[in-house]
Design an enzyme around this catalytic site. Structure first.
Site, PDB file in Angstrom:
ATOM      1  N   TYR A 308       0.850  -1.114   0.144  1.00 55.54           N
ATOM      2  CA  TYR A 308      -0.160  -0.024  -0.006  1.00 55.54           C
ATOM      3  C   TYR A 308       0.829   1.312   0.070  1.00 55.54           C
ATOM      4  CZ  TYR A 308       0.853   0.880   5.126  1.00 55.54           C
ATOM      5  OH  TYR A 308       1.467   1.140   6.143  1.00 55.54           O
ATOM      6  N   CYS A 309       0.411   2.325  -0.340  1.00 56.43           N
ATOM      7  CA  CYS A 309       0.891   3.865  -0.401  1.00 56.43           C
ATOM      8  C   CYS A 309       0.008   4.646  -0.385  1.00 56.43           C
ATOM      9  CB  CYS A 309       1.837   3.918  -1.570  1.00 56.43           C
ATOM     10  SG  CYS A 309       0.903   3.937  -3.135  1.00 56.43           S
ATOM     11  N   THR A 310      -0.068   5.980  -0.649  1.00 54.26           N
ATOM     12  CA  THR A 310      -0.619   6.995  -0.217  1.00 54.26           C
ATOM     13  C   THR A 310      -1.890   6.858  -1.304  1.00 54.26           C
ATOM     14  OG1 THR A 310       1.088   8.535   0.318  1.00 54.26           O
ATOM     15  CG2 THR A 310      -1.167   9.649   0.237  1.00 54.26           C
ATOM     16  N   GLY A 312      -1.582   4.768  -4.198  1.00 56.72           N
ATOM     17  CA  GLY A 312      -1.514   3.774  -5.079  1.00 56.72           C
ATOM     18  C   GLY A 312      -0.520   3.839  -6.344  1.00 56.72           C
ATOM     19  N   ILE A 347      -4.264   4.626   0.468  1.00 53.87           N
ATOM     20  CA  ILE A 347      -4.755   5.141   1.869  1.00 53.87           C
ATOM     21  C   ILE A 347      -5.920   6.088   1.578  1.00 53.87           C
ATOM     22  CG2 ILE A 347      -4.271   6.009   3.972  1.00 53.87           C
ATOM     23  CD1 ILE A 347      -1.308   5.407   3.300  1.00 53.87           C
TER      24      ILE A 347
END
Length: 588
Positions: A308-310, A312, A347
């Protein structure tokens, strides 16, 4: 607290859809990515604008009435949105939420007058990459259109696509999404735009910056270290699916962000579920080296991997790189990794679906003027907000602190943002307590990094080791081809066929210019796509100028192009369809 969060997990799903505007400009769609759209979309009358404003004002009032709690508001929104399945596909691709969600009436009234700022987060990869000329057109179009709509923020535009964080008015945000789709429907029709509406005016970017870059996310890939194609990216899981995956055993979650982001907030899977892994990176260029470390491989062994990241975008290349290594490197394939998954929309989208936080703990670091924020339900309540204990500490005095805002100081050795509390920052400005160079970020303290020279030398050494392994490691054998060194003599072509089929092309770097170099005499190309993913599949149909040039092209079968032995054969047009079709790109 976990039970309270799970009780409210789905409450924003209906609310976010209820607010979607019927705003739908009838922009003239271009039929080719080389054609720019009209300079403006002008189909909204003054009367329509007034109706839309009145409707939005009414919707904001409905979101919260005196005496209602968050749960009741969410229930009412779900009831109003039973027919959400009837929404058009285009509506679904705009994932919107509002800063007014779960906010009490008095707070709404205080902010309502100036809260007409919408934040847009989106990215879109383009495969095969644009030619230099088309990249230049995309840059020009994006800058001109963004300025005309009054947008601010940052656009990173590469030959491989767009990565943008923008702000504008409610209507300008929707107009941008629609006009970008019309500009290049081939690539942007399915783009997912994540919009947060009704932010305060102070969170609007004052200027628009349009950058020409080599990579949407700087992983440090170059021609000698070609990144894997996006067709190899991990399986995309919607927030609800990802949430369930975090409950599963034999699962690891890789936080693909930098450590200074993860320090103030990250996922906290339930007990007995997945295990969180923080690669402890200062920047994304460290990720390929981290994947090659023996301790990393040990952590991934026999597990299913979530990333996951901020928003995508960082997971696209990261998951593709891991899957590429599994498919091509013996030591990776022997780990028995059970699958690679990534959080669709990052996220940001998870918060829109789990406004009470779900399995999130702490704040989300963002690259806009919010700087960082809690999930919507926690952010909306000052009482809950103040009760949240920061996960991180001030680097100078060690008191709990999780705000980067208002502090321009960076770590004196590695350059990442510093976590300095307000008291220490003001004391430094007043000269009563100076922030000396000995005050460094958490990573530099743990790794005993005391100078810029140290960090640069370490980065240089890690990159050198990574490239050495990449060039010399044992890989899965590929089918040998004795004709892949030089261009062969033209083959016979008794039917005078001029159309050829070309495959095994590099999915990342292949474009019109490279094709012309490899196959002199090519006049048209039709890039072929995977029918499931819609991405370039590494093959194409090419029309040659004559039967002789087609014979020469087929004779080059096995020639190395961008490091790959291409496959070339005749493919006669059947006469049932127009060839070349209108969608083919003219090369000369």
């Amino acid at each position: 607290m976990a039970k309270s969060r799970e009780k409210n997990e789905g409450e924003l799903i209906a609310m976010k859809k209820k607010r979607k505007s019927s705003h739908n400009e009838n922009c003239q769609e271009s039929t080719s990515s080389n054609i720019l759209p009209p300079s403006a979309c002008e189909n909204s009358s003054e009367g329509d604008d007034k109706k839309k404003k009145k409707k939005r004002k009414k919707e904001k009032k409905k979101c919260s009435t005196s005496g209602d709690d968050e749960e009741e508001r969410a229930k009412r929104s779900r009831k109003l949105d039973k027919n959400v399945d009837n929404q058009s596909d285009e509506d679904r691709k705009i994932v919107a939420s509002s800063a007014f969600d779960f906010r009490s009436v008095d707070k709404k009234d205080d902010a309502d007058d100036g809260a007409n700022v919408s934040l847009i987060l989106f990215y879109q990869y383009v495969e095969p990459p644009w030619s230099v000329a088309n990249h230049r057109k995309a840059l020009t179009w994006a800058e001109q259109t963004g300025k005309r709509l009054g947008l601010g923020g940052r656009m990173r535009i590469a030959r491989e696509g767009f990565n943008c964080t923008l702000t504008g008015t409610y209507d300008a945000a929707r107009s941008w999404c629609n006009e970008l789709r019309a500009f290049c429907p081939e690539f942007f029709t399915d783009t997912e735009f994540k919009i947060t509406d009704f932010l305060p005016k102070k969170q609007m970017f004052s200027k628009l910056h349009c950058f020409s870059v080599d990579e949407l996310v700087n992983y440090g890939f170059n021609k000698n270290n070609i990144p894997p194609p996006l067709s190899e990216a991990g399986s995309h899981l919607e927030p609800e699916e990802y949430h369930e995956k975090m409950r599963e055993q034999d699962t690891v979650i890789i936080d693909v962000r930098n450590h200074y982001e993860a320090a103030i907030g990250h996922f906290q899977p339930p007990e007995g579920g997945a295990k969180l892994i923080d690669p402890m990176m200062r920047k994304s260029t460290e990720f390929p080296c981290w994947l090659d470390k023996p301790e990393t491989k040990e952590q991934l062994k026999g597990k299913q991997v979530l990333m996951y990241c901020t928003g995508g975008v960082r997971c696209e290349r990261a998951s593709a790189l891991l899957r590429h290594k599994i498919a091509t490197e013996d030591d990776m394939s022997e780990l028995g990794i059970k699958g690679v998954y990534q959080l669709q929309g990052g996220i940001d989208k998870y918060f829109k679906n789990f406004p009470s936080g779900g399995y999130w703990n702490g704040k989300n670091y963002v690259f806009d003027k919010r700087f960082s924020h809690y999930p919507q339900m926690i952010e909306a309540s000052n009482s809950n907000h103040k009760k949240q204990q920061p996960l991180s500490r001030c680097e100078a005095c060690a008191q709990p602190w999780d705000q980067y805002r208002g502090n321009k100081r960076r770590c004196p050795t590695c350059g990442v943002p510093s976590l300095i509390c307000r008291d220490c920052f003001l004391a430094d400005e007043a000269g009563t307590k100076k922030l000396h160079n000995s005050i460094r970020c958490e990573l530099c303290v743990e790794e005993n990094i005391t100078s810029k020279v140290q960090i640069k030398e370490r980065e240089k050494q890690e990159l050198k080791e990574y490239e050495r392994k990449a060039n010399g490691k044992k890989c899965k054998p590929e089918v040998a081809n004795s004709d892949c060194q030089e261009r062969n003599v033209a083959v016979e072509n008794p039917e005078n066929i001029t159309r050829i089929y070309v495959s095994n092309l590099c999915k990342i770097q292949m474009n019109e210019e490279e094709l012309i170099k490899a196959l002199p005499g090519a006049t048209h190309v039709l890039w072929l796509k995977d029918r499931h993913t819609g991405q370039f599949n590494g093959s194409c149909l090419v029309e040659m100028a004559s039967s002789d040039t087609a014979s020469a092209a087929v004779g080059s079968n096995g020639m190395l192009v961008l490091g790959r032995p291409i496959r070339v054969k005749f493919q006669k047009a059947d006469g049932k369809d127009v060839w070349p079709p209108p969608s083919a790109i003219k090369l000369v």
